[in-house]
Design a protein around this motif. Structure first.
Motif, PDB file in Angstrom:
ATOM      1  N   THR A   1      82.168  88.729  38.262  1.00 55.57           N
ATOM      2  CA  THR A   1      82.980  89.069  39.438  1.00 55.57           C
ATOM      3  C   THR A   1      84.392  89.411  38.990  1.00 55.57           C
ATOM      4  O   THR A   1      84.998  88.663  38.220  1.00 55.57           O
TER       5      THR A   1
ATOM      6  N   LYS B   1      85.197  94.560  46.159  1.00 54.03           N
ATOM      7  CA  LYS B   1      83.938  95.273  46.012  1.00 54.03           C
ATOM      8  C   LYS B   1      82.886  94.351  45.378  1.00 54.03           C
ATOM      9  O   LYS B   1      83.199  93.550  44.500  1.00 54.03           O
ATOM     10  N   THR B   2      81.645  94.481  45.843  1.00 56.96           N
ATOM     11  CA  THR B   2      80.564  93.674  45.299  1.00 56.96           C
ATOM     12  C   THR B   2      80.205  94.161  43.898  1.00 56.96           C
ATOM     13  O   THR B   2      79.903  95.337  43.716  1.00 56.96           O
TER      14      THR B   2
ATOM     15  N   TYR C   1      87.000  98.275  51.911  1.00 57.78           N
ATOM     16  CA  TYR C   1      86.392  96.951  51.733  1.00 57.78           C
ATOM     17  C   TYR C   1      86.800  96.337  50.396  1.00 57.78           C
ATOM     18  O   TYR C   1      86.676  96.966  49.345  1.00 57.78           O
TER      19      TYR C   1
ATOM     20  N   ARG D   1      74.554  91.818  54.721  1.00 60.47           N
ATOM     21  CA  ARG D   1      74.845  90.564  54.022  1.00 60.47           C
ATOM     22  C   ARG D   1      75.595  90.779  52.717  1.00 60.47           C
ATOM     23  O   ARG D   1      76.486  90.015  52.374  1.00 60.47           O
ATOM     24  N   LYS D   2      75.209  91.815  51.990  1.00 58.91           N
ATOM     25  CA  LYS D   2      75.817  92.041  50.679  1.00 58.91           C
ATOM     26  C   LYS D   2      75.838  93.540  50.390  1.00 58.91           C
ATOM     27  O   LYS D   2      74.844  94.101  49.927  1.00 58.91           O
TER      28      LYS D   2
ATOM     29  N   CYS E   1      75.475 100.043  52.213  1.00 58.68           N
ATOM     30  CA  CYS E   1      76.490  99.169  52.807  1.00 58.68           C
ATOM     31  C   CYS E   1      75.815  98.166  53.735  1.00 58.68           C
ATOM     32  O   CYS E   1      76.057  98.140  54.950  1.00 58.68           O
TER      33      CYS E   1
ATOM     34  N   ARG F   1      76.100  97.001  48.616  1.00 60.54           N
ATOM     35  CA  ARG F   1      75.772  97.364  47.235  1.00 60.54           C
ATOM     36  C   ARG F   1      76.856  98.320  46.697  1.00 60.54           C
ATOM     37  O   ARG F   1      76.597  99.481  46.385  1.00 60.54           O
ATOM     38  N   CYS F   2      78.061  97.789  46.598  1.00 59.57           N
ATOM     39  CA  CYS F   2      79.222  98.611  46.245  1.00 59.57           C
ATOM     40  C   CYS F   2      79.071  99.278  44.885  1.00 59.57           C
ATOM     41  O   CYS F   2      79.595 100.382  44.664  1.00 59.57           O
ATOM     42  N   TRP F   3      78.354  98.628  43.981  1.00 57.90           N
ATOM     43  CA  TRP F   3      78.233  99.161  42.629  1.00 57.90           C
ATOM     44  C   TRP F   3      77.439 100.464  42.563  1.00 57.90           C
ATOM     45  O   TRP F   3      77.533 101.189  41.579  1.00 57.90           O
TER      46      TRP F   3
ATOM     47  N   SER G   1      82.605 104.435  47.431  1.00 61.40           N
ATOM     48  CA  SER G   1      83.343 103.173  47.337  1.00 61.40           C
ATOM     49  C   SER G   1      84.811 103.382  47.010  1.00 61.40           C
ATOM     50  O   SER G   1      85.661 102.583  47.400  1.00 61.40           O
TER      51      SER G   1
END
Length: 218
Positions: free
Chosen positions: A216, A208-209, A205, A190-191, A187, A193-195, A200
Protein backbone atom coordinates in the motif's frame (compact mmCIF):
# COMPACT_ATOMS: atom_id res chain seq x y z
CA UNK A 1 -12.62 16.54 -11.02
CA UNK A 2 -11.25 19.59 -12.77
CA UNK A 3 -13.11 20.66 -15.89
CA UNK A 4 -9.91 20.30 -17.92
CA UNK A 5 -9.73 16.61 -16.91
CA UNK A 6 -13.19 15.65 -18.18
CA UNK A 7 -12.41 15.50 -21.91
CA UNK A 8 -9.29 13.29 -21.50
CA UNK A 9 -11.25 11.12 -19.04
CA UNK A 10 -13.87 10.36 -21.69
CA UNK A 11 -11.35 10.20 -24.52
CA UNK A 12 -9.63 7.34 -22.67
CA UNK A 13 -12.94 5.51 -22.19
CA UNK A 14 -13.76 5.99 -25.87
CA UNK A 15 -10.36 4.72 -26.99
CA UNK A 16 -10.87 1.53 -25.00
CA UNK A 17 -14.47 0.98 -26.18
CA UNK A 18 -15.43 3.13 -29.20
CA UNK A 19 -18.99 1.82 -29.56
CA UNK A 20 -20.33 0.69 -26.18
CA UNK A 21 -23.59 -1.24 -26.02
CA UNK A 22 -26.09 -2.13 -23.35
CA UNK A 23 -25.54 -5.63 -21.97
CA UNK A 24 -29.28 -6.30 -22.06
CA UNK A 25 -30.25 -8.52 -24.99
CA UNK A 26 -33.14 -7.47 -27.23
CA UNK A 27 -34.36 -7.82 -30.79
CA UNK A 28 -36.60 -4.77 -31.13
CA UNK A 29 -37.38 -1.59 -29.23
CA UNK A 30 -40.27 -3.14 -27.33
CA UNK A 31 -37.97 -5.89 -26.11
CA UNK A 32 -35.47 -3.25 -25.03
CA UNK A 33 -38.18 -1.47 -23.04
CA UNK A 34 -39.33 -4.74 -21.49
CA UNK A 35 -35.79 -5.79 -20.58
CA UNK A 36 -35.03 -2.47 -18.92
CA UNK A 37 -38.32 -2.59 -17.02
CA UNK A 38 -37.44 -6.09 -15.80
CA UNK A 39 -33.90 -5.09 -14.84
CA UNK A 40 -34.84 -2.86 -11.90
CA UNK A 41 -33.02 -4.23 -8.81
CA UNK A 42 -31.81 -7.15 -10.91
CA UNK A 43 -28.70 -7.95 -12.91
CA UNK A 44 -28.56 -7.73 -16.69
CA UNK A 45 -27.30 -11.32 -16.77
CA UNK A 46 -30.33 -12.49 -14.78
CA UNK A 47 -32.73 -10.62 -17.04
CA UNK A 48 -31.06 -11.97 -20.18
CA UNK A 49 -31.38 -15.53 -18.89
CA UNK A 50 -35.15 -15.07 -18.58
CA UNK A 51 -35.75 -13.08 -21.77
CA UNK A 52 -33.84 -15.57 -23.92
CA UNK A 53 -36.80 -17.87 -23.30
CA UNK A 54 -39.51 -15.20 -23.17
CA UNK A 55 -38.80 -13.12 -26.27
CA UNK A 56 -38.87 -15.96 -28.84
CA UNK A 57 -42.37 -16.76 -27.57
CA UNK A 58 -43.59 -13.25 -26.73
CA UNK A 59 -41.48 -10.58 -28.39
CA UNK A 60 -44.22 -8.01 -29.06
CA UNK A 61 -46.75 -6.25 -26.81
CA UNK A 62 -49.65 -8.27 -28.19
CA UNK A 63 -47.80 -11.55 -27.74
CA UNK A 64 -47.11 -10.71 -24.10
CA UNK A 65 -50.79 -9.88 -23.60
CA UNK A 66 -51.68 -13.23 -25.15
CA UNK A 67 -49.51 -14.99 -22.55
CA UNK A 68 -51.52 -13.54 -19.70
CA UNK A 69 -50.28 -12.94 -16.17
CA UNK A 70 -49.64 -16.56 -15.21
CA UNK A 71 -47.87 -17.29 -18.46
CA UNK A 72 -45.65 -14.23 -18.20
CA UNK A 73 -44.78 -14.93 -14.57
CA UNK A 74 -43.67 -18.41 -15.55
CA UNK A 75 -40.99 -16.95 -17.80
CA UNK A 76 -39.69 -14.24 -15.45
CA UNK A 77 -40.05 -15.85 -12.02
CA UNK A 78 -36.26 -16.03 -11.63
CA UNK A 79 -36.10 -12.20 -11.66
CA UNK A 80 -36.53 -10.29 -8.41
CA UNK A 81 -39.93 -8.68 -7.84
CA UNK A 82 -41.24 -10.66 -10.79
CA UNK A 83 -44.91 -10.50 -9.77
CA UNK A 84 -44.96 -6.70 -9.67
CA UNK A 85 -42.92 -6.50 -12.86
CA UNK A 86 -45.25 -8.91 -14.65
CA UNK A 87 -48.28 -6.79 -13.78
CA UNK A 88 -46.52 -3.61 -14.87
CA UNK A 89 -45.32 -5.14 -18.13
CA UNK A 90 -48.79 -6.41 -18.99
CA UNK A 91 -50.32 -3.02 -18.24
CA UNK A 92 -47.65 -1.33 -20.34
CA UNK A 93 -48.31 -3.74 -23.23
CA UNK A 94 -52.02 -2.93 -23.10
CA UNK A 95 -51.27 0.80 -23.40
CA UNK A 96 -48.78 0.21 -26.21
CA UNK A 97 -51.32 -1.81 -28.18
CA UNK A 98 -54.31 0.43 -27.51
CA UNK A 99 -52.66 3.85 -27.78
CA UNK A 100 -49.53 3.39 -29.88
CA UNK A 101 -50.32 0.56 -32.26
CA UNK A 102 -47.71 -1.63 -30.59
CA UNK A 103 -44.93 0.91 -31.10
CA UNK A 104 -42.78 2.58 -28.43
CA UNK A 105 -43.41 6.26 -27.69
CA UNK A 106 -40.47 8.55 -28.35
CA UNK A 107 -40.87 11.19 -25.66
CA UNK A 108 -39.87 11.05 -22.01
CA UNK A 109 -43.32 12.19 -20.90
CA UNK A 110 -45.08 9.37 -22.74
CA UNK A 111 -42.57 6.74 -21.65
CA UNK A 112 -42.82 7.73 -17.99
CA UNK A 113 -46.60 7.32 -18.12
CA UNK A 114 -46.16 3.60 -18.79
CA UNK A 115 -46.57 1.38 -15.69
CA UNK A 116 -43.18 0.39 -14.25
CA UNK A 117 -41.28 2.91 -16.37
CA UNK A 118 -39.48 5.58 -14.39
CA UNK A 119 -36.98 8.24 -15.34
CA UNK A 120 -34.01 5.86 -15.53
CA UNK A 121 -35.84 3.39 -17.76
CA UNK A 122 -37.05 6.19 -20.02
CA UNK A 123 -33.50 7.53 -20.28
CA UNK A 124 -32.16 4.13 -21.34
CA UNK A 125 -34.81 3.73 -24.03
CA UNK A 126 -34.34 7.27 -25.34
CA UNK A 127 -30.58 6.74 -25.51
CA UNK A 128 -30.30 3.19 -26.84
CA UNK A 129 -33.31 3.21 -29.17
CA UNK A 130 -33.30 6.79 -30.37
CA UNK A 131 -29.74 8.00 -29.81
CA UNK A 132 -30.60 10.83 -27.44
CA UNK A 133 -27.80 12.04 -25.12
CA UNK A 134 -29.57 11.06 -21.89
CA UNK A 135 -27.92 9.93 -18.65
CA UNK A 136 -29.56 6.91 -17.04
CA UNK A 137 -28.16 7.05 -13.52
CA UNK A 138 -28.14 3.63 -11.88
CA UNK A 139 -26.18 2.59 -8.79
CA UNK A 140 -22.98 2.25 -10.83
CA UNK A 141 -23.15 5.72 -12.37
CA UNK A 142 -24.19 7.25 -9.05
CA UNK A 143 -21.10 5.74 -7.43
CA UNK A 144 -18.72 6.65 -10.27
CA UNK A 145 -20.04 10.19 -10.53
CA UNK A 146 -19.42 10.80 -6.85
CA UNK A 147 -16.24 8.78 -6.33
CA UNK A 148 -14.36 10.21 -9.30
CA UNK A 149 -15.56 13.76 -8.71
CA UNK A 150 -16.98 13.85 -12.24
CA UNK A 151 -20.56 14.57 -11.19
CA UNK A 152 -21.06 14.71 -7.43
CA UNK A 153 -24.62 14.64 -6.17
CA UNK A 154 -26.71 13.39 -3.26
CA UNK A 155 -29.45 11.93 -5.47
CA UNK A 156 -29.53 10.15 -8.84
CA UNK A 157 -31.28 13.18 -10.34
CA UNK A 158 -28.55 15.51 -9.04
CA UNK A 159 -25.87 13.27 -10.59
CA UNK A 160 -27.83 13.13 -13.85
CA UNK A 161 -28.11 16.90 -14.01
CA UNK A 162 -24.41 17.32 -13.23
CA UNK A 163 -23.48 14.87 -16.00
CA UNK A 164 -25.67 16.70 -18.51
CA UNK A 165 -23.78 19.89 -17.70
CA UNK A 166 -20.25 18.48 -17.50
CA UNK A 167 -19.98 15.76 -20.20
CA UNK A 168 -18.68 17.23 -23.49
CA UNK A 169 -21.20 16.98 -26.32
CA UNK A 170 -19.00 14.71 -28.43
CA UNK A 171 -19.13 12.05 -25.70
CA UNK A 172 -22.70 12.56 -24.49
CA UNK A 173 -24.47 9.77 -26.40
CA UNK A 174 -22.19 7.00 -25.15
CA UNK A 175 -21.26 8.49 -21.77
CA UNK A 176 -23.72 6.57 -19.62
CA UNK A 177 -22.66 3.24 -21.12
CA UNK A 178 -18.99 3.96 -20.48
CA UNK A 179 -19.74 4.95 -16.89
CA UNK A 180 -21.95 1.91 -16.23
CA UNK A 181 -19.27 -0.45 -17.53
CA UNK A 182 -16.59 1.38 -15.55
CA UNK A 183 -18.63 1.02 -12.36
CA UNK A 184 -19.65 -2.57 -13.03
CA UNK A 185 -16.23 -3.99 -13.80
CA UNK A 186 -13.54 -1.60 -12.50
CA UNK A 187 -14.81 1.08 -10.11
CA UNK A 188 -16.62 -1.49 -8.01
CA UNK A 189 -18.46 -0.66 -4.82
CA UNK A 190 -16.44 -2.45 -2.17
CA UNK A 191 -12.98 -2.19 -3.65
CA UNK A 192 -12.31 -0.17 -6.82
CA UNK A 193 -9.77 -1.81 -9.10
CA UNK A 194 -7.72 1.37 -9.49
CA UNK A 195 -4.62 -0.50 -10.63
CA UNK A 196 -6.30 -1.50 -13.89
CA UNK A 197 -8.42 1.64 -14.42
CA UNK A 198 -7.78 3.53 -17.64
CA UNK A 199 -8.95 6.82 -16.18
CA UNK A 200 -7.44 6.73 -12.68
CA UNK A 201 -5.07 9.61 -13.42
CA UNK A 202 -8.04 12.00 -13.74
CA UNK A 203 -10.04 10.55 -10.86
CA UNK A 204 -10.31 12.34 -7.51
CA UNK A 205 -10.57 9.12 -5.48
CA UNK A 206 -7.81 8.78 -2.89
CA UNK A 207 -5.98 6.74 -1.91
CA UNK A 208 -5.94 4.65 -5.07
CA UNK A 209 -6.36 0.91 -4.49
CA UNK A 210 -3.02 -0.87 -5.07
CA UNK A 211 -2.77 -4.03 -7.15
CA UNK A 212 -3.12 -7.30 -5.21
CA UNK A 213 0.20 -8.33 -3.74
CA UNK A 214 1.71 -4.88 -3.92
CA UNK A 215 2.46 -2.72 -0.90
CA UNK A 216 0.00 0.00 0.00
CA UNK A 217 1.46 3.40 -0.95
CA UNK A 218 2.59 5.52 2.02
Amino acid sequence: MKKSDIAPFFAALQAANPDPKTELEYGNYFQLLAAVLLSAQATDAGVNKATRKLFPVAGTPQAVLDLGLDGLEGYIKTIGLYRTKARNLLATCRILVDQYGGDIPRTREELEQLPGVGRKTANVVLNVAFGEPTMAVDTHIFRVGNRTGLAPGKTPLAVEQALLKRVPKEYAVHAHHWLILLGRYVCQARKPRCWECRVSQWCDYQPKTPAPGSQTPR
